[in-house]
Design a protein around this motif. Sequence first.
Motif, PDB file in Angstrom:
ATOM      1  N   ALA A 389     -15.225 -15.870   5.355  1.00 10.33           N
ATOM      2  CA  ALA A 389     -15.861 -14.615   4.948  1.00 10.33           C
ATOM      3  C   ALA A 389     -15.524 -13.491   5.918  1.00 10.33           C
ATOM      4  N   SER A 390     -15.525 -13.819   7.205  1.00  8.11           N
ATOM      5  CA  SER A 390     -15.199 -12.821   8.228  1.00  8.11           C
ATOM      6  C   SER A 390     -13.750 -12.370   8.110  1.00  8.11           C
ATOM      7  N   GLN A 391     -12.854 -13.339   7.899  1.00  5.58           N
ATOM      8  CA  GLN A 391     -11.429 -13.033   7.805  1.00  5.58           C
ATOM      9  C   GLN A 391     -11.143 -12.066   6.663  1.00  5.58           C
ATOM     10  N   ALA A 392     -11.813 -12.273   5.535  1.00  6.00           N
ATOM     11  CA  ALA A 392     -11.578 -11.422   4.367  1.00  6.00           C
ATOM     12  C   ALA A 392     -11.899  -9.962   4.664  1.00  6.00           C
ATOM     13  N   LEU A 393     -13.027  -9.709   5.357  1.00  9.52           N
ATOM     14  CA  LEU A 393     -13.414  -8.325   5.644  1.00  9.52           C
ATOM     15  C   LEU A 393     -12.563  -7.706   6.749  1.00  9.52           C
ATOM     16  N   ILE A 394     -12.126  -8.519   7.701  1.00  4.04           N
ATOM     17  CA  ILE A 394     -11.251  -8.010   8.752  1.00  4.04           C
ATOM     18  C   ILE A 394      -9.912  -7.585   8.147  1.00  4.04           C
ATOM     19  N   SER A 395      -9.343  -8.451   7.304  1.00  5.55           N
ATOM     20  CA  SER A 395      -8.079  -8.123   6.643  1.00  5.55           C
ATOM     21  C   SER A 395      -8.233  -6.898   5.759  1.00  5.55           C
ATOM     22  N   ALA A 396      -9.393  -6.780   5.087  1.00  2.00           N
ATOM     23  CA  ALA A 396      -9.639  -5.612   4.237  1.00  2.00           C
ATOM     24  C   ALA A 396      -9.672  -4.331   5.069  1.00  2.00           C
ATOM     25  N   SER A 397     -10.211  -4.420   6.289  1.00  3.65           N
ATOM     26  CA  SER A 397     -10.252  -3.241   7.164  1.00  3.65           C
ATOM     27  C   SER A 397      -8.850  -2.778   7.519  1.00  3.65           C
ATOM     28  N   PHE A 398      -7.952  -3.736   7.791  1.00  2.02           N
ATOM     29  CA  PHE A 398      -6.560  -3.366   8.072  1.00  2.02           C
ATOM     30  C   PHE A 398      -5.948  -2.635   6.870  1.00  2.02           C
ATOM     31  N   SER A 399      -6.184  -3.164   5.679  1.00  2.00           N
ATOM     32  CA  SER A 399      -5.616  -2.564   4.469  1.00  2.00           C
ATOM     33  C   SER A 399      -6.197  -1.177   4.209  1.00  2.00           C
ATOM     34  N   ILE A 400      -7.491  -1.014   4.466  1.00  2.00           N
ATOM     35  CA  ILE A 400      -8.142   0.276   4.238  1.00  2.00           C
ATOM     36  C   ILE A 400      -7.564   1.344   5.161  1.00  2.00           C
ATOM     37  N   ILE A 401      -7.395   0.981   6.441  1.00  2.00           N
ATOM     38  CA  ILE A 401      -6.810   1.925   7.393  1.00  2.00           C
ATOM     39  C   ILE A 401      -5.388   2.268   6.981  1.00  2.00           C
ATOM     40  N   ARG A 402      -4.655   1.268   6.514  1.00  2.00           N
ATOM     41  CA  ARG A 402      -3.274   1.506   6.086  1.00  2.00           C
ATOM     42  C   ARG A 402      -3.227   2.483   4.916  1.00  2.00           C
ATOM     43  N   GLN A 403      -4.115   2.313   3.940  1.00  2.00           N
ATOM     44  CA  GLN A 403      -4.153   3.228   2.802  1.00  2.00           C
ATOM     45  C   GLN A 403      -4.565   4.631   3.243  1.00  2.00           C
ATOM     46  N   SER A 404      -5.494   4.721   4.191  1.00  2.00           N
ATOM     47  CA  SER A 404      -5.925   6.029   4.701  1.00  2.00           C
ATOM     48  C   SER A 404      -4.771   6.757   5.368  1.00  2.00           C
ATOM     49  N   ILE A 405      -3.973   6.012   6.142  1.00  2.00           N
ATOM     50  CA  ILE A 405      -2.805   6.603   6.794  1.00  2.00           C
ATOM     51  C   ILE A 405      -1.802   7.075   5.749  1.00  2.00           C
ATOM     52  N   ALA A 406      -1.598   6.237   4.719  1.00  2.00           N
ATOM     53  CA  ALA A 406      -0.626   6.574   3.679  1.00  2.00           C
ATOM     54  C   ALA A 406      -0.995   7.857   2.953  1.00  2.00           C
ATOM     55  N   LEU A 407      -2.281   8.093   2.757  1.00  2.00           N
ATOM     56  CA  LEU A 407      -2.721   9.302   2.071  1.00  2.00           C
ATOM     57  C   LEU A 407      -2.906  10.473   3.029  1.00  2.00           C
ATOM     58  N   GLY A 408      -2.575  10.252   4.304  1.00  2.00           N
ATOM     59  CA  GLY A 408      -2.569  11.348   5.259  1.00  2.00           C
ATOM     60  C   GLY A 408      -3.913  11.752   5.798  1.00  2.00           C
ATOM     61  N   CYS A 409      -4.931  10.921   5.662  1.00  2.00           N
ATOM     62  CA  CYS A 409      -6.261  11.309   6.133  1.00  2.00           C
ATOM     63  C   CYS A 409      -6.694  10.518   7.359  1.00  2.00           C
ATOM     64  N   PHE A 410      -5.756   9.857   8.028  1.00  2.00           N
ATOM     65  CA  PHE A 410      -6.086   9.129   9.244  1.00  2.00           C
ATOM     66  C   PHE A 410      -4.840   9.094  10.117  1.00  2.00           C
ATOM     67  N   PRO A 411      -4.985   9.311  11.434  1.00  2.00           N
ATOM     68  CA  PRO A 411      -3.810   9.268  12.313  1.00  2.00           C
ATOM     69  C   PRO A 411      -3.191   7.882  12.325  1.00  2.00           C
ATOM     70  N   ARG A 412      -1.901   7.842  12.543  1.00  2.00           N
ATOM     71  CA  ARG A 412      -1.165   6.580  12.440  1.00  2.00           C
ATOM     72  C   ARG A 412      -1.475   5.656  13.605  1.00  2.00           C
ATOM     73  N   VAL A 413      -1.802   4.410  13.254  1.00  2.00           N
ATOM     74  CA  VAL A 413      -1.938   3.336  14.231  1.00  2.00           C
ATOM     75  C   VAL A 413      -0.849   2.313  13.957  1.00  2.00           C
ATOM     76  N   THR A 414      -0.678   1.382  14.863  1.00  2.00           N
ATOM     77  CA  THR A 414       0.346   0.358  14.697  1.00  2.00           C
ATOM     78  C   THR A 414       0.017  -0.525  13.510  1.00  2.00           C
ATOM     79  N   MET A 415       0.951  -0.677  12.586  1.00  2.00           N
ATOM     80  CA  MET A 415       0.773  -1.554  11.441  1.00  2.00           C
ATOM     81  C   MET A 415       1.913  -2.569  11.424  1.00  2.00           C
ATOM     82  N   ILE A 416       1.566  -3.829  11.613  1.00  2.00           N
ATOM     83  CA  ILE A 416       2.557  -4.898  11.648  1.00  2.00           C
ATOM     84  C   ILE A 416       2.429  -5.721  10.371  1.00  2.00           C
TER      85      ILE A 416
END
Length: 727
Positions: A389-416
């Motif tokens: 359950a924890s893993q699912a929400l952690i992975s979702a947080s990575f994806s959410i930040i990635r989408q935010s960066i893609a739409l230009g509303c969040f500064p870029r962080v390292t995405m591996i």
Amino acid sequence: MEDATRGEATIIELGNGSRDNHEEVVDGEAVADVKPASQLFSFGSAYKLPQRKPANYTTVQTLLLGYQSLGVVYGDLGTSPLYVFSSVTLSNPGEEDILGIMSLIFWTLTAMSLIKYVMIVLHADDHGEGGTFALYSILRQHINFKDKMIMPSTRLDSDINLRFHSKSSGLRSKAQKFFEENSKVQTVITCVVLLGTCMLIGDGALTPAISVLSAVQGIQSRSTKITQNHVVLLSVVILFLLFLFQRFGTSKVSFSFSPIMLLWFSFCALIGLYNMVKYYPSVLKALSPHYIYYYFVRNKAKGWKLLGAVALCITGAEAMFADLGHFSKRGIQLAFTTVVYPSLILTYGGEAAFLIKNPDKLSTAFYSSVPEPIFWPMFVVSTLAAVVASQALISASFSIIRQSIALGCFPRVTMIHTSDKYEGQVYSPEVNYFLMVACILITVGFRGGAEIGNAFGVAVIWVMLITTFLMVVVMIVIWETKLILVALFFVSFLTIEGVYMTSLLNKIVEGGWVPFAISAFFIVITLSWTYGRSKRSEYEATKKMDMQEFDKLVGSSTRVPGVCFFCTDLMNGIPPIVRHYVQHIESLREVMVFITARILPVRSVLPEERFVVAKVGPNGVYRCLVQYGYMDNHNMEGDEYAESVISALKEIAESEQEIEKLHLSLNKGVIFVLGRIILKMSNKHSCFERFVIDHLYRFLQKNFRSNVATLRIPPGKILQVGMLYEI
């Protein structure tokens, strides 16, 4: 050296290999200043990135996807029986109290998970993608957002022809006209989306804390020697290891998720059925809603205050929609209706039956109801399920930040990217360690008390309220649903979620402030970043060079062999930094190409739709738009990228001489010019505006990665040109 007349400064760095401290290439300016490009071409095969394509799944494939969704989608929702009843702080509960709570759980789970998400929200996907950003994406595809502050529009007439751009009837409804003509409403919608996104990130810190703690606390029910300090310490160790292993990627461990969750649901259902038969066979009579009435009559205000604990039974329901892109809609629906939903009802029914006969065990309801012979196997399974359950929400947080960066509303962080097979599996060290610290602080600070449940409940209900709000707009503008049905949906779910929210408002000082604190942290970053970007775009739009000035500048400059790729955020017009560049370099390459990375509010851009090229003038100057969807992987390699651009430009060449010139220029060498823009607010602005730009935005510029860092250009081919914009 600063120019007092224009407030410009020069920063020129050649071949230093630094790519992380210059400004990102972002969306272009407002749509009013955009002209359609002339032609559309595909670059080389190296840039035909893998795309998810819609598929018609067979029955076997649907069953397989449903099985796989158990381990990714339903970890959070499936482990909620660990802490729902134990979060109810009711002294001396009687039979009617337990039946009332059971009835509340059943109808909340049915209304919110089954009816709202499975039957309605899952259909509001963006070509297979789900989540808050998917809803926002399809709204932007149908509504021309004119708000310039948060996410500037870069709409082109040709966008409607993109494969994953939602097609409308072509007739603008009254609702669509209303939303397009009211920029304040557009701003509200965007802010609501950002708030929901930040709340989901907060959920990523709270889910591991409450799931692991609830699982580990089971050992206290079997040993008086185990203190709360031991529980907290063991939970911290598990959480530390969980976050530590994130860098290896979800794919390395996800193969075991579905078997674990299937074992968990099976154990829970069988134990629940056993307890129902042994302790109170008629417990399912609680499905009658009149027991809810008796519950409130008996407990009055106390019963209302305890609704926050009941709300925990729907934690993770949002994941059914958020993780839609990884599974088929039918697979998720099938898994919920055939496995998850029946198992949860039996589990809660078994706990209720046990508590009717053992009301003093309310604080340890789940583990106390587990038969003694299988306690330790169940403890192991529940701990593993909590990790899932924890893993699912952690992975979702990575994806959410990635989408935010893609739409230009969040500064870029390292995405591996941790998987070559699954594009959506990413890992961000910065986000991971932030969540780890936040999660451990929450665990240690609250020491496993009810405060974590309060904080968790607030985050869950807020996200659901935001989804309800966005769904109403989708139903009116896109689905064109009858107003009576829209009103029924809105009133029904706003009432349910509103009642739960009013209950949870009493818990703000008792832990409910945590998700708001986390959200506020990310909102400050988001709004500071987007505000700075908007001010930069406004400056460049007003100070850009017109074609007459640019032609004169090109004609008076020395032309040297080679190709220059000038990265800019303007889709039309020549950015002022070009004037600044020529004044100090005093020369231009024979071929100059303005490169703009354009992020579209669509799920994905097909390879043949990815690039738009056009001629800017007769002097070897061109423009290239590189188009991405919010789920696309931004991948542009140096040498191969340059060759592909030149190949595309040859397609629009007007003569053999022009083709030969492009070919020879490529052989003479390539250089990438990257702008490093520094913003400074003039004294005519308020102190708050100056603080946001001069301190917050500039801090983000210096300490976060640049978007063009993904270009992977050889260090010897980079030229950074800095300029101070005094706004």
